[in-house]
Scaffold this active site. Sequence first.
Site, mmCIF file in Angstrom:
data_model
loop_
_atom_site.group_PDB
_atom_site.id
_atom_site.type_symbol
_atom_site.label_atom_id
_atom_site.label_comp_id
_atom_site.label_asym_id
_atom_site.label_seq_id
_atom_site.Cartn_x
_atom_site.Cartn_y
_atom_site.Cartn_z
ATOM 1 N N ARG A 24 94.231 17.609 -30.205
ATOM 2 C CA ARG A 24 93.152 18.238 -29.429
ATOM 3 C C ARG A 24 92.633 17.245 -28.383
ATOM 4 O O ARG A 24 92.270 17.639 -27.276
ATOM 5 C CB ARG A 24 91.988 18.634 -30.325
ATOM 6 N N ARG A 43 98.119 4.801 -35.267
ATOM 7 C CA ARG A 43 98.106 5.924 -36.232
ATOM 8 C C ARG A 43 98.182 7.288 -35.547
ATOM 9 O O ARG A 43 97.723 8.301 -36.105
ATOM 10 C CB ARG A 43 96.844 5.900 -37.108
ATOM 11 N N VAL A 88 83.430 17.657 -31.376
ATOM 12 C CA VAL A 88 83.807 19.039 -31.046
ATOM 13 C C VAL A 88 84.802 19.476 -32.123
ATOM 14 O O VAL A 88 85.971 19.106 -32.085
ATOM 15 C CB VAL A 88 84.391 19.170 -29.607
ATOM 16 N N GLY A 89 84.312 20.223 -33.096
ATOM 17 C CA GLY A 89 85.139 20.534 -34.256
ATOM 18 C C GLY A 89 85.066 21.995 -34.654
ATOM 19 O O GLY A 89 84.656 22.847 -33.860
ATOM 20 N N MET A 180 83.089 18.822 -42.288
ATOM 21 C CA MET A 180 83.351 17.637 -43.104
ATOM 22 C C MET A 180 83.014 16.292 -42.455
ATOM 23 O O MET A 180 83.457 15.256 -42.957
ATOM 24 C CB MET A 180 84.823 17.654 -43.552
ATOM 25 N N GLU A 181 82.262 16.265 -41.370
ATOM 26 C CA GLU A 181 82.050 14.992 -40.675
ATOM 27 C C GLU A 181 80.629 14.709 -40.188
ATOM 28 O O GLU A 181 80.230 13.541 -40.060
ATOM 29 C CB GLU A 181 82.979 14.901 -39.442
ATOM 30 N N SER A 203 85.744 28.669 -37.354
ATOM 31 C CA SER A 203 87.184 28.931 -37.489
ATOM 32 C C SER A 203 87.485 29.841 -38.672
ATOM 33 O O SER A 203 88.533 30.461 -38.744
ATOM 34 C CB SER A 203 87.939 27.615 -37.670
ATOM 35 N N ASP A 204 86.554 29.891 -39.632
ATOM 36 C CA ASP A 204 86.771 30.756 -40.799
ATOM 37 C C ASP A 204 85.418 31.180 -41.348
ATOM 38 O O ASP A 204 84.389 30.597 -40.990
ATOM 39 C CB ASP A 204 87.607 30.048 -41.874
HETATM 40 N N1 HPA Z 1 85.134 24.083 -45.213
HETATM 41 C C1 HPA Z 1 85.080 22.791 -44.857
HETATM 42 N N2 HPA Z 1 85.385 22.366 -43.664
HETATM 43 C C2 HPA Z 1 85.753 23.277 -42.741
HETATM 44 C C3 HPA Z 1 85.824 24.628 -43.039
HETATM 45 C C4 HPA Z 1 85.489 25.045 -44.337
HETATM 46 O O1 HPA Z 1 85.521 26.249 -44.659
HETATM 47 N N3 HPA Z 1 86.237 25.275 -41.915
HETATM 48 C C5 HPA Z 1 86.403 24.335 -40.963
HETATM 49 N N4 HPA Z 1 86.118 23.126 -41.456
#
Ligand code: HPA
Length: 235
Positions: A24, A43, A88-89, A180-181, A203-204
Amino acid sequence: MSTHIAAAKGQIAEGILLPGDPLRAKFIAENYLEKPERFNEVRNMFGYTGLYKGRRVSVMGTGMGMPSHSIYVNELIREYGCKRLVRVGTCGSLRAEIKVRDLIIAISASTDSAVNKVRFRGMDYASAPSFRLLKAAYDAAVAAKLPVSVGKVVSSDSFYTEDPDQWKLWARFGVIGVEMETAELYTLAAKYDVEALSILTVSDHLVTREETTAAEREKSFGAMVEVGLAAALAE
Ligand code: HPA
Protein backbone atom coordinates in the site's frame (compact mmCIF):
# COMPACT_ATOMS: atom_id res chain seq x y z
CA MET A 1 20.26 4.05 9.24
CA SER A 2 18.30 2.93 12.30
CA THR A 3 17.92 -0.66 13.47
CA HIS A 4 15.07 -1.47 11.06
CA ILE A 5 15.06 1.41 8.58
CA ALA A 6 17.83 1.94 6.02
CA ALA A 7 17.22 5.66 5.34
CA ALA A 8 19.85 8.34 5.80
CA LYS A 9 19.04 11.21 8.16
CA GLY A 10 16.93 13.80 6.35
CA GLN A 11 15.47 11.32 3.85
CA ILE A 12 12.13 11.05 5.67
CA ALA A 13 9.65 13.97 5.84
CA GLU A 14 8.10 15.27 9.07
CA GLY A 15 4.64 14.22 7.84
CA ILE A 16 4.24 10.51 7.09
CA LEU A 17 1.40 8.17 6.13
CA LEU A 18 1.55 4.73 7.72
CA PRO A 19 -0.40 1.92 6.04
CA GLY A 20 0.07 -1.54 7.55
CA ASP A 21 0.80 -3.11 4.18
CA PRO A 22 4.10 -2.11 2.54
CA LEU A 23 2.56 -2.66 -0.90
CA ARG A 24 0.00 0.00 0.00
CA ALA A 25 2.91 2.32 0.74
CA LYS A 26 4.28 1.56 -2.74
CA PHE A 27 0.83 2.13 -4.26
CA ILE A 28 0.46 5.50 -2.49
CA ALA A 29 3.95 6.60 -3.53
CA GLU A 30 3.38 5.63 -7.17
CA ASN A 31 -0.14 7.05 -7.48
CA TYR A 32 -0.21 10.12 -5.23
CA LEU A 33 3.34 11.43 -4.88
CA GLU A 34 5.52 13.22 -7.41
CA LYS A 35 9.14 12.13 -7.71
CA PRO A 36 8.87 9.38 -5.07
CA GLU A 37 12.19 8.03 -3.82
CA ARG A 38 12.39 4.78 -1.91
CA PHE A 39 14.25 5.13 1.40
CA ASN A 40 13.68 1.65 2.80
CA GLU A 41 13.36 -1.94 1.67
CA VAL A 42 14.68 -3.72 4.76
CA ARG A 43 12.24 -6.64 5.35
CA ASN A 44 10.34 -5.37 2.27
CA MET A 45 8.83 -2.72 4.55
CA PHE A 46 8.85 -0.17 1.74
CA GLY A 47 9.11 3.53 2.54
CA TYR A 48 9.10 6.49 0.16
CA THR A 49 9.41 10.27 0.23
CA GLY A 50 7.97 12.47 -2.51
CA LEU A 51 5.93 15.59 -3.13
CA TYR A 52 2.19 16.10 -2.76
CA LYS A 53 0.88 19.45 -4.04
CA GLY A 54 4.49 20.63 -3.96
CA ARG A 55 5.09 19.63 -0.33
CA ARG A 56 7.39 16.92 0.98
CA VAL A 57 5.68 13.93 2.54
CA SER A 58 6.61 10.30 3.26
CA VAL A 59 4.79 6.99 3.36
CA MET A 60 5.92 3.71 4.89
CA GLY A 61 4.42 0.32 5.81
CA THR A 62 4.49 -0.73 9.47
CA GLY A 63 3.21 -4.33 9.36
CA MET A 64 0.33 -5.77 11.35
CA GLY A 65 -0.13 -5.45 15.10
CA MET A 66 1.30 -3.22 17.78
CA PRO A 67 4.76 -4.81 18.21
CA SER A 68 5.63 -4.29 14.52
CA HIS A 69 3.95 -0.88 14.38
CA SER A 70 5.78 0.21 17.53
CA ILE A 71 9.22 -0.62 16.18
CA TYR A 72 8.76 1.54 13.09
CA VAL A 73 7.02 4.40 14.86
CA ASN A 74 9.71 4.52 17.56
CA GLU A 75 12.46 4.75 14.96
CA LEU A 76 10.59 7.21 12.73
CA ILE A 77 10.11 9.60 15.65
CA ARG A 78 13.39 9.10 17.52
CA GLU A 79 15.85 8.60 14.66
CA TYR A 80 14.24 10.47 11.78
CA GLY A 81 12.33 13.29 13.49
CA CYS A 82 8.85 12.50 12.15
CA LYS A 83 6.30 14.91 13.65
CA ARG A 84 2.94 14.08 12.05
CA LEU A 85 2.27 10.35 11.84
CA VAL A 86 -0.97 9.31 10.17
CA ARG A 87 -2.04 5.68 10.11
CA VAL A 88 -4.16 4.83 7.07
CA GLY A 89 -5.52 1.38 7.77
CA THR A 90 -8.58 -0.82 7.93
CA CYS A 91 -10.88 -1.82 10.77
CA GLY A 92 -13.92 -3.91 11.54
CA SER A 93 -17.14 -1.96 12.27
CA LEU A 94 -18.97 -2.61 15.53
CA ARG A 95 -22.01 -0.50 14.59
CA ALA A 96 -24.74 -1.53 12.15
CA GLU A 97 -25.06 2.03 10.82
CA ILE A 98 -21.33 2.30 9.99
CA LYS A 99 -21.01 0.34 6.75
CA VAL A 100 -18.11 -1.30 4.96
CA ARG A 101 -16.06 1.28 2.99
CA ASP A 102 -17.07 4.09 5.42
CA LEU A 103 -14.27 5.98 7.15
CA ILE A 104 -13.63 5.99 10.88
CA ILE A 105 -11.32 8.57 12.45
CA ALA A 106 -10.17 7.29 15.84
CA ILE A 107 -10.77 9.78 18.67
CA SER A 108 -9.44 7.30 21.23
CA ALA A 109 -7.98 3.82 21.28
CA SER A 110 -8.60 1.28 24.02
CA THR A 111 -6.66 -1.95 23.93
CA ASP A 112 -6.70 -5.57 25.11
CA SER A 113 -2.91 -5.62 24.77
CA ALA A 114 -0.57 -5.87 27.75
CA VAL A 115 1.73 -3.28 26.22
CA ASN A 116 0.30 -0.30 28.12
CA LYS A 117 -0.38 -2.38 31.24
CA VAL A 118 3.36 -3.06 31.39
CA ARG A 119 4.33 0.49 30.41
CA PHE A 120 2.03 2.13 33.00
CA ARG A 121 2.60 -0.52 35.71
CA GLY A 122 -0.97 -1.82 35.73
CA MET A 123 -2.67 1.55 35.37
CA ASP A 124 -4.74 2.60 32.35
CA TYR A 125 -3.75 5.26 29.85
CA ALA A 126 -6.34 6.96 27.63
CA SER A 127 -4.63 7.08 24.23
CA ALA A 128 -5.92 9.89 22.04
CA PRO A 129 -4.92 11.60 18.77
CA SER A 130 -3.84 15.11 17.89
CA PHE A 131 -6.98 17.25 17.69
CA ARG A 132 -5.29 19.41 15.06
CA LEU A 133 -4.71 16.44 12.74
CA LEU A 134 -8.15 15.05 13.51
CA LYS A 135 -9.78 18.33 12.53
CA ALA A 136 -7.75 18.55 9.30
CA ALA A 137 -8.76 14.99 8.36
CA TYR A 138 -12.40 15.42 9.32
CA ASP A 139 -12.69 18.69 7.39
CA ALA A 140 -11.12 17.04 4.32
CA ALA A 141 -13.49 14.06 4.55
CA VAL A 142 -16.56 16.28 4.89
CA ALA A 143 -15.41 18.52 2.02
CA ALA A 144 -15.06 15.40 -0.16
CA LYS A 145 -18.54 14.26 0.96
CA LEU A 146 -17.18 10.98 2.30
CA PRO A 147 -19.14 8.93 4.85
CA VAL A 148 -17.04 9.54 7.97
CA SER A 149 -17.52 8.81 11.67
CA VAL A 150 -15.29 10.13 14.44
CA GLY A 151 -15.31 7.69 17.34
CA LYS A 152 -13.61 5.30 19.72
CA VAL A 153 -11.72 2.25 18.47
CA VAL A 154 -10.10 -0.70 20.18
CA SER A 155 -6.64 -1.93 19.21
CA SER A 156 -6.57 -5.69 19.69
CA ASP A 157 -3.62 -8.06 19.85
CA SER A 158 -5.74 -10.80 18.28
CA PHE A 159 -7.37 -10.89 14.87
CA TYR A 160 -8.66 -14.39 15.64
CA THR A 161 -10.10 -14.02 19.16
CA GLU A 162 -10.88 -16.98 21.45
CA ASP A 163 -14.32 -15.55 22.09
CA PRO A 164 -16.04 -14.59 18.80
CA ASP A 165 -18.35 -12.25 20.77
CA GLN A 166 -15.48 -10.37 22.45
CA TRP A 167 -16.24 -7.24 20.40
CA LYS A 168 -19.72 -6.90 21.97
CA LEU A 169 -18.27 -5.74 25.30
CA TRP A 170 -16.36 -2.93 23.57
CA ALA A 171 -19.44 -2.04 21.51
CA ARG A 172 -21.49 -1.72 24.70
CA PHE A 173 -19.02 0.93 25.88
CA GLY A 174 -19.30 3.01 22.72
CA VAL A 175 -16.38 1.62 20.72
CA ILE A 176 -17.20 1.70 16.99
CA GLY A 177 -14.23 -0.04 15.33
CA VAL A 178 -11.63 -2.75 15.96
CA GLU A 179 -8.12 -2.78 14.53
CA MET A 180 -4.62 -3.62 15.78
CA GLU A 181 -2.28 -0.61 15.96
CA THR A 182 -3.75 2.74 17.02
CA ALA A 183 -3.33 2.50 20.83
CA GLU A 184 0.43 2.17 20.42
CA LEU A 185 0.67 4.93 17.80
CA TYR A 186 -1.21 7.41 20.02
CA THR A 187 0.73 6.45 23.14
CA LEU A 188 4.12 6.84 21.45
CA ALA A 189 3.14 10.16 19.88
CA ALA A 190 2.19 11.47 23.33
CA LYS A 191 5.44 10.18 24.83
CA TYR A 192 7.56 12.01 22.27
CA ASP A 193 5.31 15.07 22.00
CA VAL A 194 4.52 14.67 18.31
CA GLU A 195 1.15 14.46 16.53
CA ALA A 196 -0.63 11.28 15.42
CA LEU A 197 -3.92 10.23 13.89
CA SER A 198 -5.55 7.00 12.73
CA ILE A 199 -7.88 7.01 9.75
CA LEU A 200 -9.50 3.68 9.03
CA THR A 201 -11.65 2.30 6.22
CA VAL A 202 -14.17 -0.26 7.35
CA SER A 203 -13.07 -3.50 5.65
CA ASP A 204 -15.35 -5.92 7.48
CA HIS A 205 -18.38 -5.85 9.71
CA LEU A 206 -18.68 -7.60 13.05
CA VAL A 207 -22.46 -6.97 13.26
CA THR A 208 -23.63 -7.73 9.73
CA ARG A 209 -20.65 -9.94 8.69
CA GLU A 210 -20.48 -7.95 5.43
CA GLU A 211 -17.02 -7.84 3.83
CA THR A 212 -15.43 -5.75 1.09
CA THR A 213 -13.99 -7.08 -2.12
CA ALA A 214 -10.40 -6.25 -3.01
CA ALA A 215 -11.63 -3.88 -5.76
CA GLU A 216 -13.91 -2.02 -3.33
CA ARG A 217 -11.12 -1.73 -0.79
CA GLU A 218 -8.90 -0.21 -3.47
CA LYS A 219 -11.46 2.51 -4.23
CA SER A 220 -12.22 3.53 -0.64
CA PHE A 221 -8.52 3.29 0.15
CA GLY A 222 -7.89 6.07 -2.39
CA ALA A 223 -10.36 8.36 -0.62
CA MET A 224 -8.66 7.67 2.69
CA VAL A 225 -5.24 8.52 1.26
CA GLU A 226 -6.42 12.02 0.30
CA VAL A 227 -7.82 12.53 3.81
CA GLY A 228 -4.61 11.19 5.34
CA LEU A 229 -2.47 13.53 3.26
CA ALA A 230 -4.55 16.49 4.50
CA ALA A 231 -3.67 15.47 8.06
CA ALA A 232 0.00 14.64 7.42
CA LEU A 233 0.42 18.05 5.80
CA ALA A 234 -1.71 19.98 8.35
CA GLU A 235 -0.25 23.47 8.79
N1 HPA B 1 -10.29 -7.22 13.76
C1 HPA B 1 -9.06 -6.75 14.01
N2 HPA B 1 -8.40 -6.01 13.16
C2 HPA B 1 -9.00 -5.69 12.00
C3 HPA B 1 -10.27 -6.14 11.69
C4 HPA B 1 -10.95 -6.94 12.62
O1 HPA B 1 -12.10 -7.36 12.40
N3 HPA B 1 -10.58 -5.66 10.45
C5 HPA B 1 -9.52 -4.94 10.03
N4 HPA B 1 -8.56 -4.96 10.96
